[in-house]
Design an enzyme around this catalytic site. Structure first.
Site, PDB file in Angstrom:
ATOM      1  N   HIS A   4     -21.410  10.765 -55.733  1.00  0.00           N
ATOM      2  CA  HIS A   4     -22.101  10.344 -54.509  1.00  0.00           C
ATOM      3  C   HIS A   4     -23.614  10.433 -54.603  1.00  0.00           C
ATOM      4  CE1 HIS A   4     -18.002  11.510 -53.443  1.00  0.00           C
ATOM      5  NE2 HIS A   4     -18.069  10.513 -52.592  1.00  0.00           N
ATOM      6  N   MET A 180     -23.151  21.794 -37.293  1.00  0.00           N
ATOM      7  CA  MET A 180     -21.939  21.242 -37.895  1.00  0.00           C
ATOM      8  C   MET A 180     -21.843  21.334 -39.419  1.00  0.00           C
ATOM      9  SD  MET A 180     -21.351  17.935 -35.433  1.00  0.00           S
ATOM     10  CE  MET A 180     -19.630  17.793 -35.910  1.00  0.00           C
ATOM     11  N   ASP A 204     -30.993  21.348 -27.961  1.00  0.00           N
ATOM     12  CA  ASP A 204     -30.413  21.287 -26.618  1.00  0.00           C
ATOM     13  C   ASP A 204     -29.777  22.646 -26.309  1.00  0.00           C
ATOM     14  OD1 ASP A 204     -28.723  20.014 -28.813  1.00  0.00           O
ATOM     15  OD2 ASP A 204     -27.168  20.518 -27.368  1.00  0.00           O
TER      16      ASP A 204
END
Ligand code: HPA
Length: 240
Positions: A4, A180, A204
């Site tokens: 990749h 994440m 946030d």
């Protein structure tokens, strides 16, 4: 070469900054790195190598989520002899002790991901940051007067969680922010005996509902980037 990342051997520096967004990798290269050269555009996951204060450093997008982060971190550690990866991202705050625009230096990364169950079965591994990088990042933040807090991150597999109460439960155990990717990064660094750290600006606030504007996000991101780069330079100094 790897699957990749289409870079030849030697094209990637031993130290890599990893934003989730590949355009942010380009922005890091254009803003902070001298003589930056792009080495990857496979799947648009841009990667660059340049120098900062004389130290060779790369900036590589990770994509969003742990499976994506894990592919790039694996290839960087396995195929390119990368020594240290610093994730530079954003997170949602879970605790009233942190405010939007603060920087969370992720000491640990809890997760709801099944990735480590596939490694360890019923044993729950505790993914944690490299202490030297963490220490350097904290010192760099203090030198810059940057509002940085050290604590736990929660690497969730779902941005749009069907069970937000789980994050709130983790907050009761002192976890400061949700993002994440950190848990997979810390686990892979452990697998390869390498170094990793995740630093996240609070974009946030899941408790107060406060959000940052795009401009505020950019400014805090700038400051955090200098902190991460200086932490790497300090580590390199101690190698010499
Ligand atoms: N959840 C997960 N990841 C994030 C968030 C969030 O609220 N904010 C920034 N990254």
């Amino acid at each position: 070469m790897s699957t990749h990342i289409g870079a030849p051997e030697g094209a990637i520096a031993p130290y890599v900054l990893m934003p989730g967004d590949p355009y942010r990798a380009r922005w890091i290269a254009e803003t902070f790195l001298e003589d930056a050269v792009q080495y990857n555009d496979v799947r648009g996951m841009l990667g660059y190598t340049g120098t900062y204060k004389g130290v060779r450093i790369s900036a590589q997008g990770s994509g969003m989520g742990q499976p994506s982060m894990a592919i790039y971190a694996y290839e960087l550690f396995d195929s390119y002899d990368v020594e240290a990866i610093v994730r530079v991202g954003t997170c949602g705050a879970l605790s009233e002790t942190v405010k939007v625009r603060d920087v969370i230096i992720g000491m640990t990364a809890s997760t709801d991901s099944a990735m480590n169950r596939a490694r360890f079965g019923d044993v729950t591994f505790a993914p944690s940051a490299d202490f030297e990088l963490l220490h350097n990042a904290y010192k760099a933040a203090q030198a810059q007067n940057l509002p940085a807090v050290v604590g736990g991150l929660y690497s969730s597999d779902q941005f749009y969680s069907p069970r937000p109460e789980i994050a709130k439960e983790l907050a009761k155990y002192g976890v400061l922010g949700v993002e994440m990717e950190a848990s997979a990064l810390y686990t892979l660094a452990a697998q390869f005996g390498k170094k990793a750290l995740a630093v996240c600006t609070v974009s946030d606030h899941l408790i107060t509902g406060e959000e940052t504007s795009a401009q505020e996000r950019q400014e805090t991101f700038d400051d955090m980037m200098v902190m991460a780069l200086d932490a790497i330079v300090e580590m390199d100094k101690n190698r010499a």
